[in-house]
Design an enzyme around this catalytic site. Structure first.
Site, mmCIF file in Angstrom:
data_model
loop_
_atom_site.group_PDB
_atom_site.id
_atom_site.type_symbol
_atom_site.label_atom_id
_atom_site.label_comp_id
_atom_site.label_asym_id
_atom_site.label_seq_id
_atom_site.Cartn_x
_atom_site.Cartn_y
_atom_site.Cartn_z
ATOM 1 N N ASN A 109 90.622 54.979 58.774
ATOM 2 C CA ASN A 109 89.727 54.114 59.530
ATOM 3 C C ASN A 109 89.828 54.437 61.023
ATOM 4 O O ASN A 109 88.816 54.539 61.715
ATOM 5 C CB ASN A 109 90.092 52.659 59.255
ATOM 6 C CG ASN A 109 89.049 51.672 59.692
ATOM 7 O OD1 ASN A 109 87.939 52.031 60.035
ATOM 8 N ND2 ASN A 109 89.416 50.406 59.685
ATOM 9 N N PRO A 119 81.041 51.393 60.091
ATOM 10 C CA PRO A 119 81.464 50.148 60.736
ATOM 11 C C PRO A 119 82.939 49.774 60.571
ATOM 12 O O PRO A 119 83.291 48.771 59.940
ATOM 13 C CB PRO A 119 80.554 49.110 60.082
ATOM 14 C CG PRO A 119 80.294 49.663 58.722
ATOM 15 C CD PRO A 119 80.231 51.158 58.903
ATOM 16 N N CYS A 120 83.809 50.553 61.179
ATOM 17 C CA CYS A 120 85.248 50.273 61.097
ATOM 18 C C CYS A 120 85.611 48.957 61.778
ATOM 19 O O CYS A 120 86.659 48.379 61.479
ATOM 20 C CB CYS A 120 86.045 51.435 61.680
ATOM 21 S SG CYS A 120 85.589 51.900 63.352
ATOM 22 N N HIS A 121 84.744 48.451 62.644
ATOM 23 C CA HIS A 121 85.023 47.176 63.313
ATOM 24 C C HIS A 121 84.989 46.002 62.336
ATOM 25 O O HIS A 121 85.498 44.937 62.646
ATOM 26 C CB HIS A 121 84.031 46.943 64.465
ATOM 27 C CG HIS A 121 82.601 46.855 64.037
ATOM 28 N ND1 HIS A 121 81.840 47.973 63.770
ATOM 29 C CD2 HIS A 121 81.803 45.786 63.818
ATOM 30 C CE1 HIS A 121 80.629 47.589 63.416
ATOM 31 N NE2 HIS A 121 80.572 46.267 63.435
#
Length: 160
Positions: A109, A119-121
């Protein structure tokens, strides 16, 4: 080739390699704005602008980042986390069928080069707390709040 885009949370650098977006990152320092010079960069910057304006939840410009097969699996799984939703590292590990893979998943990630697009957030700690984010936890919080607000507006509009 690359371009810079001024977003609400910093300067975004968009890089193109061989006709595909290969990296998107947010910078902590002021940079000279570089207008996109290719169609792919123009499309990526336009779609990022639409995302920040609350008018886009998915991206469809060509992109590709280099990584190991495992990293690509993790990044593909990240893409399955819906806009405005979150998932824990533990949930991801369980989805992989290996609850002990949390650290490997977190590492993959962290190596994601396609900020916001992959979308690692949206990945959080199992207790719901925000955990490590290359762009800074304040940006992760901003992105999650932005997406929640956009979803809230969309749901409200359904009832108008």
């Amino acid at each position: 080739m690359h371009a810079h885009y001024r977003s609400p949370i910093g300067i975004v650098r968009v890089e193109e390699t061989e006709g595909k977006i290969s990296a998107i990152s947010v910078l902590d320092k002021e940079m000279e704005m570089l207008e996109p010079q290719t169609e792919v960069l123009k499309l990526a910057v336009q779609q990022l602008h639409e995302y920040f304006a609350g008018k886009r939840s998915m991206f469809n410009f060509p992109c590709q980042q280099s990584g190991t097969p495992f990293q690509h699996q993790v990044w593909q799984q990240l893409g399955q986390v819906d806009f405005g939703k979150t998932q824990s590292y533990l949930q991801m590990a369980n989805d992989f069928g290996n609850p002990l893979a949390i650290r490997a998943i977190a590492s993959a990630n962290g190596k994601n080069k396609l900020w916001i697009v992959v979308p690692c957030h949206r990945i959080i700690g199992k207790n719901g707390e925000l955990t490590g984010y290359a762009g800074g936890l304040w940006r992760k919080k901003w992105l999650l709040q932005h997406e929640a607000t956009v979803i809230g507006k969309a749901q409200t509009e359904l009832f108008l």
